[in-house]
Design a protein around this motif. Structure first.
Motif, PDB file in Angstrom:
ATOM      1  N   PRO A 294       0.831  -1.197   0.000  1.00  0.00           N
ATOM      2  CA  PRO A 294       0.000   0.000   0.000  1.00  0.00           C
ATOM      3  C   PRO A 294       0.866   1.247   0.000  1.00  0.00           C
ATOM      4  O   PRO A 294       1.889   1.316   0.668  1.00  0.00           O
ATOM      5  CB  PRO A 294      -0.808  -0.129   1.301  1.00  0.00           C
ATOM      6  CG  PRO A 294      -0.786  -1.592   1.625  1.00  0.00           C
ATOM      7  CD  PRO A 294       0.546  -2.081   1.136  1.00  0.00           C
ATOM      8  N   GLY A 295       0.405   2.252  -0.725  1.00  0.00           N
ATOM      9  CA  GLY A 295       1.133   3.515  -0.782  1.00  0.00           C
ATOM     10  C   GLY A 295       2.160   3.568  -1.877  1.00  0.00           C
ATOM     11  O   GLY A 295       2.646   4.628  -2.241  1.00  0.00           O
ATOM     12  N   ALA A 296       2.496   2.424  -2.474  1.00  0.00           N
ATOM     13  CA  ALA A 296       3.535   2.433  -3.494  1.00  0.00           C
ATOM     14  C   ALA A 296       3.056   3.068  -4.773  1.00  0.00           C
ATOM     15  O   ALA A 296       3.855   3.501  -5.588  1.00  0.00           O
ATOM     16  CB  ALA A 296       4.008   1.005  -3.765  1.00  0.00           C
ATOM     17  N   GLY A 297       1.736   3.117  -4.976  1.00  0.00           N
ATOM     18  CA  GLY A 297       1.215   3.701  -6.204  1.00  0.00           C
ATOM     19  C   GLY A 297       1.502   5.176  -6.314  1.00  0.00           C
ATOM     20  O   GLY A 297       1.395   5.757  -7.385  1.00  0.00           O
ATOM     21  N   GLY A 298       1.837   5.837  -5.231  1.00  0.00           N
ATOM     22  CA  GLY A 298       2.104   7.263  -5.276  1.00  0.00           C
ATOM     23  C   GLY A 298       3.525   7.611  -5.640  1.00  0.00           C
ATOM     24  O   GLY A 298       3.895   8.779  -5.665  1.00  0.00           O
ATOM     25  N   ILE A 299       4.372   6.638  -5.920  1.00  0.00           N
ATOM     26  CA  ILE A 299       5.772   6.916  -6.239  1.00  0.00           C
ATOM     27  C   ILE A 299       5.916   6.987  -7.748  1.00  0.00           C
ATOM     28  O   ILE A 299       5.657   5.998  -8.444  1.00  0.00           O
ATOM     29  CB  ILE A 299       6.689   5.827  -5.672  1.00  0.00           C
ATOM     30  CG1 ILE A 299       6.512   5.785  -4.153  1.00  0.00           C
ATOM     31  CG2 ILE A 299       8.134   6.071  -6.045  1.00  0.00           C
ATOM     32  CD1 ILE A 299       7.316   4.703  -3.493  1.00  0.00           C
ATOM     33  N   PRO A 300       6.302   8.127  -8.290  1.00  0.00           N
ATOM     34  CA  PRO A 300       6.443   8.250  -9.739  1.00  0.00           C
ATOM     35  C   PRO A 300       7.457   7.240 -10.286  1.00  0.00           C
ATOM     36  O   PRO A 300       8.520   7.030  -9.710  1.00  0.00           O
ATOM     37  CB  PRO A 300       6.923   9.687  -9.922  1.00  0.00           C
ATOM     38  CG  PRO A 300       6.556  10.402  -8.664  1.00  0.00           C
ATOM     39  CD  PRO A 300       6.629   9.376  -7.590  1.00  0.00           C
ATOM     40  N   GLY A 301       7.081   6.646 -11.401  1.00  0.00           N
ATOM     41  CA  GLY A 301       7.995   5.730 -12.067  1.00  0.00           C
ATOM     42  C   GLY A 301       8.033   4.338 -11.482  1.00  0.00           C
ATOM     43  O   GLY A 301       8.714   3.464 -12.005  1.00  0.00           O
ATOM     44  N   LEU A 302       7.292   4.109 -10.364  1.00  0.00           N
ATOM     45  CA  LEU A 302       7.351   2.795  -9.740  1.00  0.00           C
ATOM     46  C   LEU A 302       6.709   1.726 -10.610  1.00  0.00           C
ATOM     47  O   LEU A 302       7.154   0.581 -10.612  1.00  0.00           O
ATOM     48  CB  LEU A 302       6.663   2.838  -8.369  1.00  0.00           C
ATOM     49  CG  LEU A 302       6.737   1.534  -7.566  1.00  0.00           C
ATOM     50  CD1 LEU A 302       8.184   1.145  -7.313  1.00  0.00           C
ATOM     51  CD2 LEU A 302       5.972   1.657  -6.258  1.00  0.00           C
ATOM     52  N   ASP A 303       5.634   2.103 -11.356  1.00  0.00           N
ATOM     53  CA  ASP A 303       4.991   1.118 -12.215  1.00  0.00           C
ATOM     54  C   ASP A 303       5.961   0.575 -13.249  1.00  0.00           C
ATOM     55  O   ASP A 303       5.917  -0.595 -13.635  1.00  0.00           O
ATOM     56  CB  ASP A 303       3.777   1.737 -12.894  1.00  0.00           C
ATOM     57  CG  ASP A 303       4.126   3.009 -13.652  1.00  0.00           C
ATOM     58  OD1 ASP A 303       5.210   3.581 -13.379  1.00  0.00           O
ATOM     59  OD2 ASP A 303       3.311   3.431 -14.507  1.00  0.00           O
ATOM     60  N   LYS A 304       6.893   1.428 -13.679  1.00  0.00           N
ATOM     61  CA  LYS A 304       7.890   0.977 -14.664  1.00  0.00           C
ATOM     62  C   LYS A 304       8.901   0.050 -13.996  1.00  0.00           C
ATOM     63  O   LYS A 304       9.340  -0.947 -14.570  1.00  0.00           O
ATOM     64  CB  LYS A 304       8.580   2.196 -15.270  1.00  0.00           C
ATOM     65  CG  LYS A 304       9.398   1.888 -16.500  1.00  0.00           C
ATOM     66  CD  LYS A 304       9.928   3.171 -17.141  1.00  0.00           C
ATOM     67  CE  LYS A 304       8.775   4.034 -17.649  1.00  0.00           C
ATOM     68  NZ  LYS A 304       9.269   5.243 -18.345  1.00  0.00           N
ATOM     69  N   LEU A 305       9.216   0.358 -12.740  1.00  0.00           N
ATOM     70  CA  LEU A 305      10.159  -0.496 -12.016  1.00  0.00           C
ATOM     71  C   LEU A 305       9.571  -1.875 -11.765  1.00  0.00           C
ATOM     72  O   LEU A 305      10.274  -2.890 -11.803  1.00  0.00           O
ATOM     73  CB  LEU A 305      10.534   0.141 -10.672  1.00  0.00           C
ATOM     74  CG  LEU A 305      11.499   1.325 -10.704  1.00  0.00           C
ATOM     75  CD1 LEU A 305      11.659   1.898  -9.314  1.00  0.00           C
ATOM     76  CD2 LEU A 305      12.868   0.894 -11.236  1.00  0.00           C
ATOM     77  N   LEU A 306       8.274  -1.912 -11.522  1.00  0.00           N
ATOM     78  CA  LEU A 306       7.641  -3.177 -11.192  1.00  0.00           C
ATOM     79  C   LEU A 306       7.555  -4.124 -12.371  1.00  0.00           C
ATOM     80  O   LEU A 306       7.180  -5.272 -12.217  1.00  0.00           O
ATOM     81  CB  LEU A 306       6.242  -2.914 -10.627  1.00  0.00           C
ATOM     82  CG  LEU A 306       6.234  -2.261  -9.255  1.00  0.00           C
ATOM     83  CD1 LEU A 306       4.823  -1.897  -8.838  1.00  0.00           C
ATOM     84  CD2 LEU A 306       6.861  -3.177  -8.219  1.00  0.00           C
ATOM     85  N   SER A 307       7.841  -3.636 -13.551  1.00  0.00           N
ATOM     86  CA  SER A 307       7.899  -4.541 -14.700  1.00  0.00           C
ATOM     87  C   SER A 307       9.201  -5.326 -14.720  1.00  0.00           C
ATOM     88  O   SER A 307       9.339  -6.264 -15.511  1.00  0.00           O
ATOM     89  CB  SER A 307       7.738  -3.740 -16.001  1.00  0.00           C
ATOM     90  OG  SER A 307       8.822  -2.813 -16.141  1.00  0.00           O
ATOM     91  N   ASP A 308      10.131  -4.936 -13.845  1.00  0.00           N
ATOM     92  CA  ASP A 308      11.393  -5.650 -13.770  1.00  0.00           C
ATOM     93  C   ASP A 308      11.184  -6.939 -12.975  1.00  0.00           C
ATOM     94  O   ASP A 308      10.708  -6.905 -11.837  1.00  0.00           O
ATOM     95  CB  ASP A 308      12.447  -4.769 -13.068  1.00  0.00           C
ATOM     96  CG  ASP A 308      13.815  -5.427 -13.073  1.00  0.00           C
ATOM     97  OD1 ASP A 308      14.052  -6.263 -12.175  1.00  0.00           O
ATOM     98  OD2 ASP A 308      14.621  -5.115 -13.965  1.00  0.00           O
ATOM     99  N   PRO A 309      11.520  -8.094 -13.528  1.00  0.00           N
ATOM    100  CA  PRO A 309      11.263  -9.373 -12.844  1.00  0.00           C
ATOM    101  C   PRO A 309      11.957  -9.481 -11.485  1.00  0.00           C
ATOM    102  O   PRO A 309      11.405 -10.032 -10.543  1.00  0.00           O
ATOM    103  CB  PRO A 309      11.787 -10.416 -13.830  1.00  0.00           C
ATOM    104  CG  PRO A 309      11.817  -9.724 -15.151  1.00  0.00           C
ATOM    105  CD  PRO A 309      12.094  -8.287 -14.860  1.00  0.00           C
ATOM    106  N   GLU A 310      13.168  -8.949 -11.394  1.00  0.00           N
ATOM    107  CA  GLU A 310      13.905  -9.084 -10.152  1.00  0.00           C
ATOM    108  C   GLU A 310      13.251  -8.280  -9.033  1.00  0.00           C
ATOM    109  O   GLU A 310      13.116  -8.754  -7.907  1.00  0.00           O
ATOM    110  CB  GLU A 310      15.351  -8.617 -10.373  1.00  0.00           C
ATOM    111  CG  GLU A 310      16.275  -8.948  -9.206  1.00  0.00           C
ATOM    112  CD  GLU A 310      17.723  -8.615  -9.521  1.00  0.00           C
ATOM    113  OE1 GLU A 310      18.580  -8.845  -8.651  1.00  0.00           O
ATOM    114  OE2 GLU A 310      17.993  -8.110 -10.636  1.00  0.00           O
ATOM    115  N   ILE A 311      12.809  -7.048  -9.357  1.00  0.00           N
ATOM    116  CA  ILE A 311      12.136  -6.216  -8.367  1.00  0.00           C
ATOM    117  C   ILE A 311      10.773  -6.827  -8.012  1.00  0.00           C
ATOM    118  O   ILE A 311      10.359  -6.848  -6.851  1.00  0.00           O
ATOM    119  CB  ILE A 311      11.971  -4.777  -8.887  1.00  0.00           C
ATOM    120  CG1 ILE A 311      13.362  -4.113  -8.997  1.00  0.00           C
ATOM    121  CG2 ILE A 311      11.062  -3.960  -7.981  1.00  0.00           C
ATOM    122  CD1 ILE A 311      13.327  -2.701  -9.523  1.00  0.00           C
ATOM    123  N   LEU A 312      10.094  -7.336  -9.025  1.00  0.00           N
ATOM    124  CA  LEU A 312       8.808  -7.976  -8.797  1.00  0.00           C
ATOM    125  C   LEU A 312       8.941  -9.156  -7.843  1.00  0.00           C
ATOM    126  O   LEU A 312       8.103  -9.372  -6.970  1.00  0.00           O
ATOM    127  CB  LEU A 312       8.224  -8.430 -10.140  1.00  0.00           C
ATOM    128  CG  LEU A 312       6.798  -8.972 -10.114  1.00  0.00           C
ATOM    129  CD1 LEU A 312       5.831  -7.899  -9.677  1.00  0.00           C
ATOM    130  CD2 LEU A 312       6.411  -9.500 -11.489  1.00  0.00           C
TER     131      LEU A 312
END
Length: 402
Positions: A294-312
């Motif tokens: 929760p709250g991660a949606g407010g971080i700019p650019g995070l959606d792009k980071l979450l496409s990274d398999p390692e971060i996911l």
């Protein structure tokens, strides 16, 4: 109390009032009788009609282009279809049902009659038969009851007492006796015969025919056969009605299940055509099903980071997700988690992916612009900060003081 009306409604009311002013006869339309009565209750004077009122309730207006006829909407099949009506049956000879007697003597099942009991029971049975032949059915029942007390294992005694109960207009008492007789001897033709007759007197045509057929099958009896012929026409009507009713219920259930299946398919297609919007910036949002805290949606650019398999993969760890949520709420909470290697790995990886390297231009977005990003914290996030050596002590300094 305040009322709000739409502009469309106000426009319609104005048009109606204008039409009434120009054509007062409109108030004589039968459909507007309620409005006319209301105006009269307020003291209004309704003018006498000069022309024949328009019965349809249409108000004079400018000619309009005829609209295309509206296609009738298809009617959905209703589950509330009429039930199959019970067939008309000749009910001559049906008697009023007797109330079951809880004190009806049924004997002692655990008592084994000895020779003396059998002899006394047979004496009572002979007396009961004599009373029955004289038409003294109440006395016959009493003697059969005395015989049953002594020999409750005789199916014939119960069946014959049931016969006497029929003569007293107590078909339910007869059925109870015959049920006990058939428990003792399932092949008692006499019990089937008199139970069938009792069912016939109650209008239980199907049960009557079934019992009388069984009686004739076990031991053919002319009277039982005559009774069977009497009940067969009505029993056949009832049996055919039961078949139709069962078929009707099956078709009704099939339509219901088909309709439910169509509704589910329609709902699935609508959900597929109109998918729910992506999760917003609410703190309670759980992300898109990949463990995003929760709250991660407010971080700019995070959606792009979450496409990274390692971060996911790192976000799938509840401990990491919870720590990340704690940090997003208050960047200073980073101090609590810098000793956690999993959290350190995530933040360091995010820093590198966002091109921070040495601070990402003043800090990772969403973390309050912490100077130097995560690398600016003591020891960075490559591990816990290494302890620095103590400064040299002045000469003559004693470690132990008295």
């Amino acid at each position: 109390m305040s009322y709000e009306f739409s502009d469309e409604l106000i426009g319609n009311i104005k048009a109606f009032v204008s039409a009434v002013k120009e054509h007062p006869d409109i108030l004589q339309v039968p459909h507007l009788g309620f409005f006319r009565e209301y105006l009269e209750s307020l003291g209004a004077k309704i003018p006498t009609p000069k022309t024949k009122p328009q019965g349809s309730g249409d108000m004079p207006s400018s000619p309009r282009r005829p609209s295309a006829p509206k296609e009738p909407e298809p009617m959905e099949a209703s589950d509330e279809e009429p039930e199959e009506p019970f067939p008309e049956i000749e009910d001559d000879g049906i008697v009023e049902a007797d109330t079951p007697d809880p004190n009806q003597e049924m004997g002692n099942e655990n008592h084994a009659a000895n020779d003396e009991d059998m002899d006394k029971s047979n004496d009572f049975k002979r007396e009961a038969v004599g009373f029955y032949s004289e038409g003294k059915f109440a006395e016959s029942v009493e003697k059969y009851t005395e015989a049953i007390k002594l020999n409750s294992g005789s199916a014939l005694l119960f069946a014959k007492r049931g016969q006497a109960f029929i003569q007293l207009g107590k078909p339910n008492a007869c059925i109870r006796d015959c049920n006990r007789a058939l428990q003792i001897n399932p092949d008692s033709a006499v019990a089937y015969k008199f139970r069938g007759r009792a069912h016939r007197l109650l209008g239980h045509w199907h049960d009557a025919a079934s019992d009388l057929r069984q009686a004739c099958k076990i031991d053919f009896d002319e009277q039982a056969d005559e009774w069977l012929k009497e009940v067969t026409p009505n029993a056949r009507k009832v049996e055919e009605w039961q078949i139709r009713k069962a078929r009707h219920n099956e078709e009704k259930d099939l339509k219901r299940r088909k309709r439910l299946q169509q509704e589910r398919m329609r709902a699935h297609q609508e959900a597929k055509a109109h998918p729910p919007p992506p999760s917003g910036d609410d703190d309670d949002d759980e992300g898109a099903g990949f463990g995003m805290p929760p709250g991660a949606g407010g971080i700019p650019g995070l959606d792009k980071l979450l496409s990274d398999p390692e971060i996911l993969q790192l976000f799938s760890d509840p401990e990491v997700a919870e720590a990340f949520n704690d940090i997003t709420k208050n960047p200073m909470n980073i101090m609590k988690h810098q000793g956690n290697p999993k959290v350190a790995k995530l933040l360091k990886l995010m820093q590198s992916k966002m091109g921070g390297g040495g601070g990402m231009g003043g800090g990772m977005p969403g973390f309050g612009g912490m100077p130097g990003g995560f690398g600016g914290m003591p020891g960075g996030f490559g591990g816990a900060a290494e302890p620095k050596p103590d400064p040299p002590k002045p000469s003559g300094f004693a470690d132990d003081l008295d």
